[in-house]
Scaffold this motif. Structure first.
Motif, PDB file in Angstrom:
ATOM      1  N   PRO A  62       0.817  -1.222   0.000  1.00  8.42           N
ATOM      2  CA  PRO A  62       0.000   0.000   0.000  1.00  8.42           C
ATOM      3  C   PRO A  62       0.845   1.265   0.000  1.00  8.42           C
ATOM      4  N   SER A  63       0.231   2.370  -0.383  1.00  4.48           N
ATOM      5  CA  SER A  63       0.921   3.661  -0.426  1.00  4.48           C
ATOM      6  C   SER A  63       1.363   4.096   0.962  1.00  4.48           C
ATOM      7  N   PHE A  64       0.528   3.827   1.963  1.00  8.31           N
ATOM      8  CA  PHE A  64       0.832   4.232   3.337  1.00  8.31           C
ATOM      9  C   PHE A  64       0.664   3.035   4.261  1.00  8.31           C
ATOM     10  N   ARG A  65       1.453   3.010   5.309  1.00 10.41           N
ATOM     11  CA  ARG A  65       1.364   1.933   6.287  1.00 10.41           C
ATOM     12  C   ARG A  65       0.038   1.999   7.035  1.00 10.41           C
ATOM     13  N   ARG A  66      -0.339   0.882   7.628  1.00  8.13           N
ATOM     14  CA  ARG A  66      -1.564   0.839   8.431  1.00  8.13           C
ATOM     15  C   ARG A  66      -1.464   1.761   9.647  1.00  8.13           C
ATOM     16  N   SER A  67      -0.228   2.027  10.079  1.00 10.04           N
ATOM     17  CA  SER A  67      -0.042   2.886  11.239  1.00 10.04           C
ATOM     18  C   SER A  67      -0.295   4.359  10.923  1.00 10.04           C
ATOM     19  N   PRO A  69      -2.360   7.771   9.828  1.00  6.46           N
ATOM     20  CA  PRO A  69      -3.713   8.227  10.173  1.00  6.46           C
ATOM     21  C   PRO A  69      -4.748   7.628   9.229  1.00  6.46           C
ATOM     22  N   GLN A  70      -5.915   7.283   9.769  1.00  6.89           N
ATOM     23  CA  GLN A  70      -6.929   6.575   9.000  1.00  6.89           C
ATOM     24  C   GLN A  70      -7.304   7.284   7.693  1.00  6.89           C
ATOM     25  N   PHE A  75      -7.049   7.165   1.848  1.00  5.12           N
ATOM     26  CA  PHE A  75      -6.720   7.859   0.599  1.00  5.12           C
ATOM     27  C   PHE A  75      -5.673   7.077  -0.185  1.00  5.12           C
ATOM     28  N   GLY A  76      -4.676   6.531   0.527  1.00  2.95           N
ATOM     29  CA  GLY A  76      -3.650   5.729  -0.128  1.00  2.95           C
ATOM     30  C   GLY A  76      -4.227   4.495  -0.785  1.00  2.95           C
ATOM     31  N   ARG A  77      -5.177   3.851  -0.107  1.00  4.24           N
ATOM     32  CA  ARG A  77      -5.813   2.664  -0.686  1.00  4.24           C
ATOM     33  C   ARG A  77      -6.617   3.012  -1.938  1.00  4.24           C
TER      34      ARG A  77
END
Length: 630
Positions: A62-67, A69-70, A75-77
């Motif tokens: 993914p573009s951003f880690r799960r850690s 901010p939601q 948005f990354g997903r």
């Protein structure tokens, strides 16, 4: 199949587990179907394969880690979904492109195709950054910039300078760039052997090879370390990744080595050096060997045959260092080791697929069909005995893992294709060759040192296969200028490209081993570098002796080359470690180093004389004290 090449670390799929699994399994079935039917031409098959790979990369990485901010993560997903859809569109558009269209042949690309090709390069570079790292993407961007604006550089480095239309047409709408030989090999041959390795793991065959190694070597001095070397030799060539091999076998061998008395950094270094050696061990020598077959135009069976002796010598070198290390630490063997006959009786059927693919490769059958036959054979072998049956879910896991493990390989190979394409389009390879010849002063050893340094630097950020591809298109012509045959030059570069896994300051396999051992990454890398010095010595012997048996070489010359290499390894290792059977005095260590240097001189009389002196030193040392148990 290098360092990032086939990552067997557990893949964390997040909330898309089932969807990703379904897409990955579907890719595997598509690859199997194409391997059997071969109904799709390369201009259709390769874009489909690459777009499938890109979709999986954007879903798995993914573009951003799960850690994060939601809102940012969501948005990354969404961005990943857009990238995946663009990848599907680009692959579909390219697979439908008519290369015989007169408009394309006379006027070049239309706007839609130009935008599609540009978009695909951007998506590929981003996918490579996520799976392999920013260095690989950065190198490709640097080469593309050179292709576009090389005309503004000084004359010694200048190129014509190509516009966007010419670059996209060359790198996307031809077989010279992204869809060139590296991706073709990855999508065809490498995929099926990666799948073979994945099925070996889920069927229990991988554990069988580890058990065999412990049964053979466990009872001897430093048993777990020697078993680690043997197990890595067996599994490494199949897994195709030094990191994957380190994690797989190291999870068992490193704790046992520490328990026996090895220091944590020594245990990590031993496993890393042994696992890296798997990449040069026949019958499956990682993705780079299949690329080599394509680059050289030689059958893979010939590469396999000439690689057997050097590979054995490398593991002899590593085992010798492991033994000397165990002697210095005063270590013993393991107790309660299972007998070899018992282990073989329990899992002998797992040997049949490996024997089969070796024989078929030597018989020059198509590597793709050999790999597919091996996949079927390992499944049949698992179900041939009731106690080794596996669940259907485990087979699905193997099919899924095979697809997920190819992601960094295909991304790296496609991006490496850009580098290869720029070299061919601009002619920069010729300038590099001339520069290397000038810097080396016309001496082969000088060029060897420069290429080795380049391999280490490239390996700090590139997977082994990508490092080999990039270095081979630049350095092999220079080695050919020194009179080395094409295969010898490629094997030297291939071996040197492996060194990044064990060479500080960035040694990925050693760092992986350090994580398991709880050791200092840098100290582990230093130990791995010392244990894997065969990666530098043996290629040097390839250049300066008949270590690679050629048709114009006599059996005597080959035998002398083998003995000289063994003598060099023994003299250098014992001289550096200061020990044979007993501790060596300084003058003896100096003599051994001198003997090692003499082995590099390609003179049969001098080499045999040096071997005789080495034998006398060994006999004298053996007479002084009680020989250590092997």
């Amino acid at each position: 199949m290098q360092q990032h090449d086939v990552a067997k670390e557990p893949v964390k799929l997040g909330g898309f587990d089932y969807l990703i699994g379904a897409i990955a399994v579907a890719l595997t079935f598509f690859q199997i179907w194409h391997g059997l039917a071969a109904e799709l031409s390369a201009p259709v098959f390769l874009p489909i394969h690459l777009s499938w790979v890109l979709v999986l990369v954007f879903m798995v990485k993914p573009s951003f880690r799960r850690s994060a901010p939601q809102p940012l993560y969501l948005f990354g997903r969404f961005l990943d979904l857009v990238f995946a859809l663009f990848s599907v569109w680009a692959g579909f558009r390219l697979s439908q492109f008519d290369y015989d269209d007169l408009t394309f042949l006379l006027d070049g690309l239309g706007d839609v195709d130009l935008y599609t090709g540009t978009l695909l390069i951007v998506l590929l570079l981003e996918a490579t950054r996520r799976t392999v790292g920013w260095v690989m993407s950065g190198i490709a961007i640097l080469f593309l910039v050179y292709a576009m604006w090389g005309n503004v550089l000084p004359d010694s480095f200048a190129s014509k300078g190509f516009d966007l239309q010419e670059i996209i047409r060359f790198h996307i709408f031809s077989t010279n760039g992204v869809f060139g030989a590296p991706l073709a090999i990855s999508a065809g041959v490498v995929f099926v052997f990666v799948l073979f390795g994945a099925l070996l793991q889920v069927t229990g065959a991988g554990q069988f090879f580890i058990d065999c190694a412990f049964a053979v070597a466990g009872r001897y001095r430093g048993g777990p370390a020697k078993a680690s070397v043997l197990a890595s030799a067996a599994l490494g060539s199949i897994s195709g990744s030094a990191i994957a091999n380190t994690v797989t076998t190291g999870a068992l061998t490193i704790p046992m080595m520490k328990k026996l008395g090895y220091k944590p950094e020594q245990a990590a270094g031993i496993e890393a050096a042994a696992s890296t050696g798997g990449q040069i061990m026949p019958p499956v020598m990682g993705a780079g060997a299949f690329v080599m077959a394509q680059f050289t135009g030689l059958p893979y069976s010939e590469i396999l045959l000439v690689s057997i002796a050097p590979a054995i010598l490398y593991f002899f070198c590593t085992l010798l260092y492991v033994h000397l290390m165990a002697c210095k630490l005063g270590l013993k063997g393991m107790d309660n080791v299972e007998k070899v006959a018992v282990v073989i009786k329990q899992g002998w059927h797992y040997l049949l697929p490996l024997v089969m693919i070796t024989v078929l490769l030597l018989m020059a059958y198509s590597p793709v069909l050999v790999g597919l036959a091996g996949c079927l054979a390992i499944v049949v072998a698992a179900f041939s005995r009731r106690k080794t049956w596996v669940k259907f879910s485990a087979l699905l896991e193997g099919l899924r893992d095979g697809a997920l493990m190819i992601l960094p390989i295909s991304a790296a190979c496609a991006t490496a294709g850009i580098v290869v394409g720029v070299v061919g389009q601009t002619g920069i390879g010729l300038q590099f060759t001339q520069m290397l010849l000038a810097l080396s002063g016309g001496y082969l050893w000088g060029a060897f040192i420069l290429i080795a340094l380049a391999a280490v630097v490239l390996g700090m950020g590139l997977p082994v296969t990508a490092a080999y591809i990039v270095l081979s298109v630049m350095a092999v012509p220079a080695l050919n200028e020194f009179g080395l045959p094409v295969l010898t030059a490629h094997l030297i570069v291939f071996w040197l490209s492996q060194t990044s896994n064990v060479t500080p300051p960035i040694a990925l396999a050693a760092f992986a081993g350090a994580g398991i051992a709880g050791a200092s990454p840098m100290k582990s890398a230093v130990q791995a570098f010392k244990l894997a010095f065969g990666f530098f010595i043996i290629p040097l012997m390839m250049a300066y002796s008949g270590l690679l048996w050629r048709e114009d070489e006599t059996a005597f010359q080959f035998a002398v080359a083998i003995m000289a290499t063994i003598g060099l390894i023994v003299a250098f290792a014992c001289g550096v470690e200061g020990r044979m059977v007993n501790r060596l005095k300084p003058w003896t260590r100096i003599l051994l180093i001198v003997i090692a240097v003499l082995m590099l001189i390609e003179n049969p009389v001098l080499r045999l004389s040096a071997l005789a002196v080495l034998a006398l030193v060994a006999l004298w040392d053996w007479k002084k004290g009680e020989p250590d148990r092997v």
